[in-house]
Design a protein around this motif. Structure first.
Motif, PDB file in Angstrom:
ATOM      1  N   ASN A   2      -2.666   0.298  -3.068  1.00 58.57           N
ATOM      2  CA  ASN A   2      -3.383   0.035  -4.315  1.00 58.57           C
ATOM      3  C   ASN A   2      -4.818  -0.353  -4.014  1.00 58.57           C
ATOM      4  OD1 ASN A   2      -1.159   0.360  -5.942  1.00 58.57           O
ATOM      5  ND2 ASN A   2      -0.576  -1.789  -5.804  1.00 58.57           N
ATOM      6  N   ILE A   3      -5.717   0.290  -4.716  1.00 59.79           N
ATOM      7  CA  ILE A   3      -7.129  -0.079  -4.567  1.00 59.79           C
ATOM      8  C   ILE A   3      -7.660  -0.561  -5.906  1.00 59.79           C
ATOM      9  CG2 ILE A   3      -9.467   0.802  -4.071  1.00 59.79           C
ATOM     10  CD1 ILE A   3      -8.278   2.598  -1.973  1.00 59.79           C
ATOM     11  N   LEU A   4      -8.383  -1.657  -5.876  1.00 63.21           N
ATOM     12  CA  LEU A   4      -9.027  -2.187  -7.081  1.00 63.21           C
ATOM     13  C   LEU A   4     -10.517  -1.873  -7.018  1.00 63.21           C
ATOM     14  CD1 LEU A   4      -9.042  -3.958  -9.666  1.00 63.21           C
ATOM     15  CD2 LEU A   4      -9.394  -5.945  -8.167  1.00 63.21           C
ATOM     16  N   ILE A   5     -11.009  -1.238  -8.079  1.00 57.18           N
ATOM     17  CA  ILE A   5     -12.446  -0.967  -8.179  1.00 57.18           C
ATOM     18  C   ILE A   5     -13.042  -1.957  -9.170  1.00 57.18           C
ATOM     19  CG2 ILE A   5     -14.198   0.759  -8.787  1.00 57.18           C
ATOM     20  CD1 ILE A   5     -12.036   2.922  -8.394  1.00 57.18           C
ATOM     21  N   ILE A   6     -14.018  -2.733  -8.712  1.00 52.67           N
ATOM     22  CA  ILE A   6     -14.716  -3.632  -9.643  1.00 52.67           C
ATOM     23  C   ILE A   6     -16.139  -3.088  -9.759  1.00 52.67           C
ATOM     24  CG2 ILE A   6     -15.309  -6.014 -10.209  1.00 52.67           C
ATOM     25  CD1 ILE A   6     -13.195  -6.957  -8.225  1.00 52.67           C
TER      26      ILE A   6
END
Ligand code: CA
Length: 230
Positions: A2-6
């Motif tokens: 899982n990658i979170l893009i902020i």
């Protein structure tokens, strides 16, 4: 994974989401720093792509707060020419950074590298120290001791040592060391790495019998704890 893009720019979020999903990653995104920090704290992510210029809470502040709780790998996305951002970002615990505008291939390569080098063995501790044998670094004060004695290092010597320590048992090429410690703008000769390793070995009394900084001929350097029993 899982990658979170902020990231607050919708265009970039859409583009990155598509590309990352195409590579097989699951992606979630937040468009402001506060929501991003909350999401990052859930611990659901293998990696976070963190834009620096964000509404509500800027990326540096998100990273600073996140690092009090979590060692999740973070790649900072910085504006061009923001040299201080990169330096500060690495100082407060970013694993890597990428400068806008970037090629997706470069970002994917960095993601793979950060995921590879930050597996659970990564010697990050929430108390903010890194150590190998009797050598201890205190991140917040940038203090180094060996066998309890304080060792004075220049900024570059310290940065080099911290980078080696964060990547212990991983062979780092001269180019990797150059770009992390000196920054991508550095255009000098990579011999500077050898010179600084030599300084550093002298400073930390890295003697032959228990040497922790090893030279990997033709490639670069690796930091290993030879006294540790497997
Ligand atoms: Ca932005």
């Amino acid at each position: 994974m899982n990658i979170l893009i902020i990231e607050d720019e919708a265009e970039i979020v859409r583009f990155l989401s598509l590309e990352l999903q195409h590579e097989g990653y699951s992606v979630r995104s937040c468009t402001n720093g506060r929501a991003g920090l909350e999401e990052a704290m859930t611990g659901d992510f293998s990696l976070i792509l963190l834009d620096v210029m964000l509404p509500e809470l800027n990326g540096m502040e998100v990273l600073r707060r996140l690092r009090k709780e979590s060692a999740v790998p973070v790649i900072l996305v910085t504006a061009r020419d923001a040299v201080m951002e990169k330096v500060n970002g690495l100082d407060i615990g970013a694993n890597d950074y990428i400068t806008k505008p970037f090629h997706i291939e470069e970002l994917l390569a960095r993601i793979r590298m950060v995921l590879r080098t930050s597996e659970p063995s990564m010697p990050y501790s929430p108390e903010g120290t890194l150590s190998i044998g009797d050598l201890v670094l205190t991140i917040s004060s940038r203090q180094v001791t060996r066998a309890g004695e304080i060792i004075e290092l220049t900024k570059t010597q310290y940065d080099l040592l911290e980078y080696l320590l964060r990547n212990r048992d991983i062979v780092l090429t001269r180019d990797q060391i150059l770009s992390h410690v000196w920054g991508y703008e550095y255009s000098g000769n990579s011999n500077v790495v050898d010179v600084y390793v030599r300084y550093l070995r002298n400073r930390i009394h890295d003697s032959d019998e228990s040497k922790i900084i090893e030279t990997v001929r033709g490639i670069g350097y690796v930091l290993r704890d030879k006294t540790r029993k497997e």
